[in-house]
Design a protein around this motif. Structure first.
Motif, PDB file in Angstrom:
ATOM      1  N   ARG A 165       2.397   1.869  -3.319  1.00  0.00           N
ATOM      2  CA  ARG A 165       1.411   2.359  -4.298  1.00  0.00           C
ATOM      3  C   ARG A 165       1.154   3.847  -4.081  1.00  0.00           C
ATOM      4  NH1 ARG A 165      -3.315   1.179  -3.631  1.00  0.00           N
ATOM      5  NH2 ARG A 165      -3.138  -0.280  -1.894  1.00  0.00           N
ATOM      6  N   HIS A 166       1.099   4.202  -2.787  1.00  0.00           N
ATOM      7  CA  HIS A 166       0.831   5.609  -2.489  1.00  0.00           C
ATOM      8  C   HIS A 166       1.957   6.500  -2.982  1.00  0.00           C
ATOM      9  CE1 HIS A 166      -1.854   4.035   0.985  1.00  0.00           C
ATOM     10  NE2 HIS A 166      -2.414   3.894  -0.200  1.00  0.00           N
ATOM     11  N   ILE A 216       3.994   5.983  -5.372  1.00  0.00           N
ATOM     12  CA  ILE A 216       3.931   6.064  -6.835  1.00  0.00           C
ATOM     13  C   ILE A 216       2.746   6.925  -7.280  1.00  0.00           C
ATOM     14  CG2 ILE A 216       3.609   4.737  -8.957  1.00  0.00           C
ATOM     15  CD1 ILE A 216       4.985   2.378  -7.413  1.00  0.00           C
ATOM     16  N   GLY A 217       1.603   6.652  -6.648  1.00  0.00           N
ATOM     17  CA  GLY A 217       0.388   7.388  -7.009  1.00  0.00           C
ATOM     18  C   GLY A 217       0.561   8.883  -6.834  1.00  0.00           C
ATOM     19  N   TYR A 218       1.030   9.271  -5.633  1.00  0.00           N
ATOM     20  CA  TYR A 218       1.188  10.706  -5.370  1.00  0.00           C
ATOM     21  C   TYR A 218       2.294  11.306  -6.216  1.00  0.00           C
ATOM     22  CZ  TYR A 218      -2.273  10.590  -1.666  1.00  0.00           C
ATOM     23  OH  TYR A 218      -3.445  10.479  -0.987  1.00  0.00           O
ATOM     24  N   GLU A 232       3.100  10.451  -9.184  1.00  0.00           N
ATOM     25  CA  GLU A 232       2.575  10.660 -10.541  1.00  0.00           C
ATOM     26  C   GLU A 232       1.585  11.816 -10.584  1.00  0.00           C
ATOM     27  OE1 GLU A 232       1.357   7.050 -12.451  1.00  0.00           O
ATOM     28  OE2 GLU A 232       3.436   6.429 -12.729  1.00  0.00           O
ATOM     29  N   LEU A 233       0.811  11.907  -9.504  1.00  0.00           N
ATOM     30  CA  LEU A 233      -0.109  13.053  -9.448  1.00  0.00           C
ATOM     31  C   LEU A 233       0.673  14.361  -9.413  1.00  0.00           C
ATOM     32  CD1 LEU A 233      -2.895  11.855  -6.979  1.00  0.00           C
ATOM     33  CD2 LEU A 233      -3.081  12.187  -9.455  1.00  0.00           C
ATOM     34  N   GLY A 245       8.130  -1.846  -5.526  1.00  0.00           N
ATOM     35  CA  GLY A 245       6.886  -2.594  -5.767  1.00  0.00           C
ATOM     36  C   GLY A 245       7.164  -3.916  -6.454  1.00  0.00           C
ATOM     37  N   LYS A 248       2.167  15.154 -12.709  1.00  0.00           N
ATOM     38  CA  LYS A 248       1.147  15.683 -13.618  1.00  0.00           C
ATOM     39  C   LYS A 248       0.850  17.153 -13.309  1.00  0.00           C
ATOM     40  CE  LYS A 248      -1.894  12.501 -14.984  1.00  0.00           C
ATOM     41  NZ  LYS A 248      -3.068  11.623 -14.717  1.00  0.00           N
ATOM     42  N   ALA A 269       0.815  -1.226   0.000  1.00  0.00           N
ATOM     43  CA  ALA A 269       0.000   0.000   0.000  1.00  0.00           C
ATOM     44  C   ALA A 269       0.848   1.275   0.000  1.00  0.00           C
ATOM     45  CB  ALA A 269      -0.966  -0.031   1.180  1.00  0.00           C
ATOM     46  N   LYS A 289       8.771   2.119  -7.926  1.00  0.00           N
ATOM     47  CA  LYS A 289       8.313   1.034  -8.785  1.00  0.00           C
ATOM     48  C   LYS A 289       9.159  -0.227  -8.587  1.00  0.00           C
ATOM     49  CE  LYS A 289       5.989   3.633 -12.375  1.00  0.00           C
ATOM     50  NZ  LYS A 289       6.087   4.234 -13.705  1.00  0.00           N
TER      51      LYS A 289
END
Lengths: 149, 528
Positions: free
Chosen positions: B324-325, B327-329, B331-332, B360, B335, B321, B357
């Motif tokens: 993922r966070h 990576i998620g943040y 990428e956000l 992961g 962006k 988890a 990554k």
């Protein structure tokens, strides 16, 4: 705009909630998402009791369910939903970090409609959420008694 | 002679004639021994004739002393009859008959009118009749005695033979290695063989006459009464007993009892055969202890495995988890802020993303590796050729538009877990694709050869970067890598996973290669 169904997101991790909502937002699916943070709340929501006593008594079009939850875990929630005549028609998608096979086997045995392992990669996650949302909330014809706007 | 040892030996094997017979037997034995002095016919008949001659001589001598009037005839009759009795007594029936004949002839010739003639006057005939009656009486007495004696002799011989036989049997019993003793119904030991002496350390003298249970400190598995009841009911009992030897060490015996009944069917004695099973018992106890240890270890292992499973489950949920966070943040953020970030900041962001990554991927690979070890194998007949095609198809994204010369040999069906073998093949082929990517034209060959023990050997060969055989042992270790990650990306878990899968199938895996000359991986599997 397509009709948007009400999505019940059961997720204890607030960052996962944010990321999921962000992903749904990307595809304009975030508006009708109800978020609950544990298994107990999920059942309270579904049975319109305690905190959710006053909500409109309609079933969500889809439930996105995490497995590792405080109080009552995802598998127990799933079991309760699938053993209740009024709830068992709601599509349930397990959305979890776990790749554990036994979770998957147990979920399918309980009658889950889809089992999605959250990809580590955020783009993968975006796609997964988008597809889930679009399929279950928009494309899929929900069972009678579910919200449709 | 056997009389001395007979009571003990005979009683122990069989009930024997009561001891009141002993006196008669001894008497006849003595009587018989006197007979035995006159065994040859010459001696016996000679003795008979001599007796008559002596009697006749004495009778004639007394006639010279003018005793005629005072009953010479009566004296001669007595002397001759005594001679007949002596002959019969000491020389037997035949000589006795001869003695009677001679005595009668002598009596008629010398002592009846007319004298010196074998004729008998009318007046003297009553004397002859009396004489003949005496002789007949003496002869009858001797014949009866002789017959009785013959019978007794036969009986004695039978007895003697039996005693000899019993003695031999007793010696045999003595020679067996089994410990054998006999006790009466009051548990008093009446026979004790050499085996018993060797086992327990007490001699027959020590043991005979003692109470067996007290002497041996017998410990019964359950109540002693149960064994006794079973013995009386079925005439035999069998069980394990713990007893104490003379040196006070304990011995476990496999004890067999058989009940001997007397002629009236009453329990008389118990024959006990004991086998020392102490060493066997010790071995059994050792085995039980080892088993207990094994069970405990298995339980420990089970507990450890459970813990590991819980750990893996937790890792699978909780460790993934945050990655993922991140990576998620990231990428956000990328962006959101990409346009405003300078080149350096963008590179930092990229590094964060790549590391996350990689983290992961590591977690996913480790979980996969651990899952291979824990999962049950579901073995069926697997078409390896089809599995290779599927693996290559799965690797399409990795292959991209590279020019790879595939050389796929025939692959037989084998016996294994389809999902696991697929993971193994995907890993091996993925490696071949990865490490041959610097070749203008990559060559990958997959095929099989006959192996040993009804196995096949599958190989995956590439013409890629290869490896130094000196490090071959490191290839299959977890997190072991022979290349820099900038050179060839990877987590170092793939080959460890492949090896675990092959081992779980009872096969072996090995690799051959040389730096810059490609590598070949061989693994063996059971044929379908």
């Amino acid at each position: 705009m397509e009709q948007l169904g009400r999505i019940l997101l059961v997720e204890d991790d607030h960052r996962d909630v944010e990321l999921t909502l962000t992903a749904l937002e990307e595809y304009k699916l975030a508006n009708e998402v109800a978020v609950v943070r544990d298994g107990q709340q999920a059942l309270d929501y579904l049975y319109c009791r305690d905190d959710f006593e006053n909500r409109i008594a309609e079933n969500p079009a889809v439930i996105l369910l995490d497995l590792k939850l405080p109080k009552i875990n995802g598998l127990e929630v799933l079991q309760q939903i699938k053993s209740d005549e009024r709830l068992k028609m709601i599509p349930v998608v397990v959305l979890t970090s776990s790749k554990e096979e036994k979770d998957m086997v147990r979920s399918y045995a309980l009658g889950v409609n889809a089992y999605v392992v959250k990809p580590v990669d955020f783009n993968g996650f975006l796609n997964a959420v988008k597809e889930l949302g679009v399929f279950w909330a928009i494309v899929n014809e929900p069972p009678p008694g579910s919200v449709r706007k | 002679m056997p009389e001395q040892s007979a009571p003990v030996t005979a009683e122990m094997v069989h009930s024997v004639e009561s001891s009141s017979d002993g006196g008669a037997r001894r008497f006849f034995a003595r009587w018989d021994r006197k007979f035995l002095r006159l065994q040859s016919p010459v001696a016996r008949y000679g003795f008979a004739i001599a007796c008559i001659a002596v009697a006749l001589g004495l009778a004639l001598a007394s006639s010279q002393l003018e005793f005629r009037e005072v009953g010479l005839i009566g004296l001669a009759r007595v002397l001759l009859t005594v001679a007949v009795v002596l002959a019969a007594w000491y020389a037997g029936i035949g000589p006795a008959v001869v003695a009677v004949a001679l005595a009668t002839a002598a009596y008629v010739f010398f002592f009846t009118e007319p004298i010196y003639s074998f004729a008998v006057s009318w007046e003297d005939s009553p004397n002859l009749v009396v004489f003949l009656v005496w002789e007949a009486g003496a002869l009858w007495f001797v014949i009866v005695r002789r017959l009785t004696e013959t019978e007794l002799r036969a009986a004695r011989d039978r007895l003697e033979r039996e005693v000899v036989q019993r003695t031999q049997q007793a010696r045999l019993l003595d020679q067996t290695h089994d410990s054998i003793f006999v006790r009466d119904m009051n548990d008093v030991i009446i026979y004790w063989n050499r085996g018993a002496q060797e086992l327990y350390g007490w001699s027959a003298q020590d043991a005979v006459g003692k109470n067996s249970q007290e002497l041996l400190g017998t410990v019964f598995p359950s109540a002693a009464a149960g064994a006794r009841d079973a013995l009386l009911e079925r005439d035999r009992w069998e069980g394990e007993l713990i007893e104490t030897k003379a040196d006070e060490t304990q011995v476990v015996v496999d004890s067999r009892w058989s009940l001997r009944r007397d002629d009236q069917g009453q329990p008389a004695a118990v024959l006990v055969t004991n086998n020392d099973i102490t060493p066997r018992k010790h071995r059994e106890e050792e085995i039980v202890a080892l088993n207990r240890e094994l069970i405990k270890r298995t339980e420990d292992l089970g507990a450890a495995n459970k813990e590991l499973e819980a750990f893996a489950y937790s890792v699978s949920h909780d460790l993934r988890a945050p990655v993922r966070h991140v990576i998620g943040y990231s990428e956000l953020l990328h962006k959101q802020a990409c346009s405003t970030l300078d080149e350096k900041s963008r590179r930092y962001m990229q590094a964060i993303l790549e590391s996350a990554k990689r983290m992961g991927a590591l977690i996913d690979d480790l979980l996969g590796f651990s899952r291979i070890g824990r999962a049950d194998t579901n073995k069926t007949t697997v078409d390896l050729g089809q599995l290779v095609s599927e693996a290559i198809a799965e690797l399409r994204p990795q292959i991209g538009d590279r020019d790879i010369a595939w050389s796929l040999g025939a692959l037989p069906a084998c016996h294994g877990d389809r999902a696991m073998l697929r993971i193994a093949l995907v890993n091996l082929i993925s490696n071949a694709v990865k490490f041959s990517r610097h070749r203008a034209r990559a060559e990958i060959a997959i095929g099989s050869t006959e192996g040993q023990h009804n196995q096949i050997e599958v190989f995956v060969k590439d013409n890629g970067a290869g490896f130094d055989m000196r490090h071959a042992d490191k290839l299959f270790g977890v997190f072991q890598r022979l290349h820099l990650s900038e050179e060839f990306e990877g987590t170092g878990i793939g080959l460890a996973t492949v090896q675990r899968i092959i081992h779980r199938h009872g096969g072996n895996i090995r690799a051959e290669g040389a730096v810059d000359q490609g590598a070949t991986f061989y693994f063996s599997l059971a044929k379908a």
